[in-house]
Design a protein around this motif. Structure first.
Motif, PDB file in Angstrom:
ATOM      1  N   ALA A 115       0.832  -1.209   0.000  1.00 51.09           N
ATOM      2  CA  ALA A 115       0.000   0.000   0.000  1.00 51.09           C
ATOM      3  C   ALA A 115       0.865   1.256   0.000  1.00 51.09           C
ATOM      4  CB  ALA A 115      -0.930  -0.011   1.216  1.00 51.09           C
ATOM      5  N   ALA A 116       1.922   1.249   0.794  1.00 47.65           N
ATOM      6  CA  ALA A 116       2.813   2.415   0.856  1.00 47.65           C
ATOM      7  C   ALA A 116       3.522   2.638  -0.479  1.00 47.65           C
ATOM      8  CB  ALA A 116       3.829   2.234   1.973  1.00 47.65           C
TER       9      ALA A 116
ATOM     10  N   LEU B 220       1.108   4.210  -2.949  1.00 47.99           N
ATOM     11  CA  LEU B 220       0.991   5.647  -2.700  1.00 47.99           C
ATOM     12  C   LEU B 220       2.203   6.381  -3.254  1.00 47.99           C
ATOM     13  CD1 LEU B 220      -0.379   5.690   0.963  1.00 47.99           C
ATOM     14  CD2 LEU B 220      -1.643   6.293  -1.105  1.00 47.99           C
ATOM     15  N   ARG B 221       3.379   5.791  -3.062  1.00 43.26           N
ATOM     16  CA  ARG B 221       4.613   6.429  -3.531  1.00 43.26           C
ATOM     17  C   ARG B 221       4.637   6.512  -5.056  1.00 43.26           C
ATOM     18  NH1 ARG B 221       9.695   7.182  -1.082  1.00 43.26           N
ATOM     19  NH2 ARG B 221      10.790   8.687  -2.398  1.00 43.26           N
TER      20      ARG B 221
ATOM     21  N   THR C 276       2.717   9.751  -5.888  1.00 40.88           N
ATOM     22  CA  THR C 276       3.432  10.975  -5.498  1.00 40.88           C
ATOM     23  C   THR C 276       4.696  11.162  -6.344  1.00 40.88           C
ATOM     24  OG1 THR C 276       4.582   9.790  -3.714  1.00 40.88           O
ATOM     25  CG2 THR C 276       2.545  10.933  -3.141  1.00 40.88           C
TER      26      THR C 276
ATOM     27  N   LEU D  72      -6.006   4.852  -4.021  1.00 39.32           N
ATOM     28  CA  LEU D  72      -5.270   5.586  -2.992  1.00 39.32           C
ATOM     29  C   LEU D  72      -6.020   5.616  -1.663  1.00 39.32           C
ATOM     30  CD1 LEU D  72      -3.725   8.557  -5.014  1.00 39.32           C
ATOM     31  CD2 LEU D  72      -2.920   6.209  -4.724  1.00 39.32           C
ATOM     32  N   PRO D  73      -7.366   5.829  -1.655  1.00 36.04           N
ATOM     33  CA  PRO D  73      -8.074   5.773  -0.367  1.00 36.04           C
ATOM     34  C   PRO D  73      -7.940   4.416   0.323  1.00 36.04           C
ATOM     35  CG  PRO D  73      -9.423   6.888  -1.986  1.00 36.04           C
ATOM     36  CD  PRO D  73      -8.253   6.315  -2.727  1.00 36.04           C
TER      37      PRO D  73
ATOM     38  N   CYS E 249      -5.378   2.301   0.008  1.00 33.13           N
ATOM     39  CA  CYS E 249      -4.010   2.204   0.525  1.00 33.13           C
ATOM     40  C   CYS E 249      -3.866   2.977   1.831  1.00 33.13           C
ATOM     41  CB  CYS E 249      -3.018   2.732  -0.510  1.00 33.13           C
ATOM     42  SG  CYS E 249      -2.874   1.693  -1.983  1.00 33.13           S
ATOM     43  N   GLU E 250      -4.427   4.174   1.860  1.00 33.82           N
ATOM     44  CA  GLU E 250      -4.377   4.969   3.085  1.00 33.82           C
ATOM     45  C   GLU E 250      -5.122   4.277   4.214  1.00 33.82           C
ATOM     46  OE1 GLU E 250      -6.075   8.506   1.558  1.00 33.82           O
ATOM     47  OE2 GLU E 250      -4.172   9.296   0.762  1.00 33.82           O
ATOM     48  N   SER E 251      -6.263   3.657   3.883  1.00 33.08           N
ATOM     49  CA  SER E 251      -7.055   2.943   4.890  1.00 33.08           C
ATOM     50  C   SER E 251      -6.277   1.762   5.478  1.00 33.08           C
ATOM     51  CB  SER E 251      -8.360   2.451   4.259  1.00 33.08           C
ATOM     52  OG  SER E 251      -9.083   1.630   5.148  1.00 33.08           O
TER      53      SER E 251
ATOM     54  N   ILE F 186      -2.977   1.433   5.730  1.00 33.09           N
ATOM     55  CA  ILE F 186      -1.897   1.921   6.586  1.00 33.09           C
ATOM     56  C   ILE F 186      -2.467   2.463   7.898  1.00 33.09           C
ATOM     57  CG2 ILE F 186      -0.037   3.614   6.771  1.00 33.09           C
ATOM     58  CD1 ILE F 186       0.256   3.351   3.693  1.00 33.09           C
ATOM     59  N   THR F 187      -3.592   3.169   7.812  1.00 31.89           N
ATOM     60  CA  THR F 187      -4.235   3.695   9.024  1.00 31.89           C
ATOM     61  C   THR F 187      -4.667   2.561   9.945  1.00 31.89           C
ATOM     62  OG1 THR F 187      -5.031   5.644   7.836  1.00 31.89           O
ATOM     63  CG2 THR F 187      -6.142   5.094   9.892  1.00 31.89           C
TER      64      THR F 187
END
Length: 396
Positions: free
Chosen positions: A325-326, A329-330, A333, A374-375, A377-379, A381-382
């Protein structure tokens, strides 16, 4: 995509080769293992369509790279497969994204066989023997954060399953001999992952994909109507939504491969920009190229790192899922930062239809639209950071 491309799209992909390598190319290639390079690709014109160029690129060892050597494959691991994808991204983004789906499908099958040591070796041997391309048919119209919650329905039969549903967008739509797909078992809260022959009665390829970039990826729509598949073509079955080792392995393979692919796409754009006539003072120009290269070197190291630690068994389970997931995201970005760094150097060429620079910029922007979202992936990691269970379903 479909063969009916515009003249500008054909010119944009003509030759399909990466710009000449120089010092920047060597910097950006640091750390990537040796892997097969694609042959010189024919121009995309009326005589050679998208599927033909993909088949030309897949000739030789490339198409069988991740299949174990004992079954006729190249015996390559995830890092080597990723490096091969980077080489493809350097040469032609559309072909690279299309073959990324093939590399994922057979890589996932090879991972499954290594874990289970079951009869799936026969599928791998048959694919290697026929040098067949395998499309990845998980995406469905409308999209879903959880790619395993399929709207395609599978009815159990005496010999296997009967499938009905739609898969879109699907690359390798006309070049693939097989499709790796997911489906939900009717009246059971279970999901299957299986291979479906492209020539199976009831399977139809329709339309294309009117995308702005990646215009030659042989992408179209698969329609399945009462398609019968033998149970021996099913290589994974589990409760719907289960995040098991096969699911985690599939996500790790996909994210590493797609990240390597776009590393190649963006690296070629850096080289193309460096070779363009200078528009700005040398210090300004070199600072922008350095910033873009630094982003890509760091991103490449992260991609190589996950591929290596996964292959050596140093990361697994939730840690592997969060790492994937990280990295996803990378990918987004890094794409944004590299394009931002290079845009002033490219000037109007980045916005002029039919130019190599504009084609590469549009192709690179497709990085934002690959799963996992992306949401999601963020979920993930959170959830890991707050001690909640990891799930591929987005919480409200």
């Amino acid at each position: 995509m479909s063969e009916s491309l515009t003249r500008d799209q054909r010119e944009r992909h003509a030759g399909g080769q990466a710009p000449p390598s120089g010092g920047w190319g060597e910097v950006l290639a640091a750390g990537w293992p040796t892997a097969p390079a694609p042959p010189e690709l024919p121009p995309l014109d009326a005589g050679v369509g998208a599927a033909g160029r993909i088949l030309a690129a897949a000739a030789g060892d490339l198409a069988v790279l991740p299949i174990p050597a004992e079954f006729g494959g190249g015996g390559g691991d995830l890092p080597r497969a990723a490096s091969a994808q980077r080489n493809l991204g350097l040469a032609d983004p559309s072909v690279a994204v299309a073959l990324n789906m093939h590399m994922l499908s057979i890589g996932l099958m090879a991972e499954h066989w290594r874990r289970e040591r079951d009869g799936s070796w026969m599928l791998l041997e048959a694919i290697a023997g026929g040098h067949d391309l395998v499309g990845s048919a998980f995406a469905e119209p409308g999209g879903s954060p959880n790619i395993l919650r399929s709207t395609t329905r599978a009815v159990r039969t005496g010999s296997g399953f009967r499938l009905t549903g739609v898969k879109f967008p699907c690359s390798l739509a006309s070049a693939a001999k097989l499709f790796c797909l997911s489906a939900q078992v009717v009246d059971e809260d279970r999901t299957i992952v299986a291979l479906c022959p492209a020539e199976a009665p009831g399977l139809k390829v329709t339309g294309g994909w009117p995308s702005l970039g990646m215009c030659a990826s042989d992408t179209a729509r698969l329609e399945l109507t009462d398609v019968e598949i033998d149970r021996r073509l099913v290589f994974h079955e589990a409760p719907a939504g289960t995040v098991d080792d096969v699911v985690i392995g599939g996500l790790v393979w996909f994210v590493v491969l797609i990240s390597a692919t776009y590393h190649g796409v963006l690296s070629a754009l850096v080289e193309l920009t460096a070779a363009a006539p200078p528009r700005l003072p040398r210090p300004t120009r070199e600072a922008a190229l350095t910033a873009a290269a630094a982003e890509l070197v760091a991103f490449g190291s992260a991609c190589q790192g996950l591929g290596d630690t996964w292959t050596r068994g140093l990361v697994a389970g939730d840690a592997a899922l969060v790492s994937a997931a990280a990295l996803r995201l990378r990918l987004s970005t890094t794409t944004d930062r590299v394009l931002s760094d290079l845009r002033p150097l490219l000037g109007a060429a980045a916005y002029t239809d039919g130019t190599p620079a504009a084609g590469r910029v549009l192709d690179a922007m497709a990085a934002h639209h690959h799963p996992p979202s992306l949401p999601l992936c963020e979920s993930l990691i959170t959830a890991a950071g707050t001690g909640r269970p990891l799930s591929l379903d987005l919480r409200p």
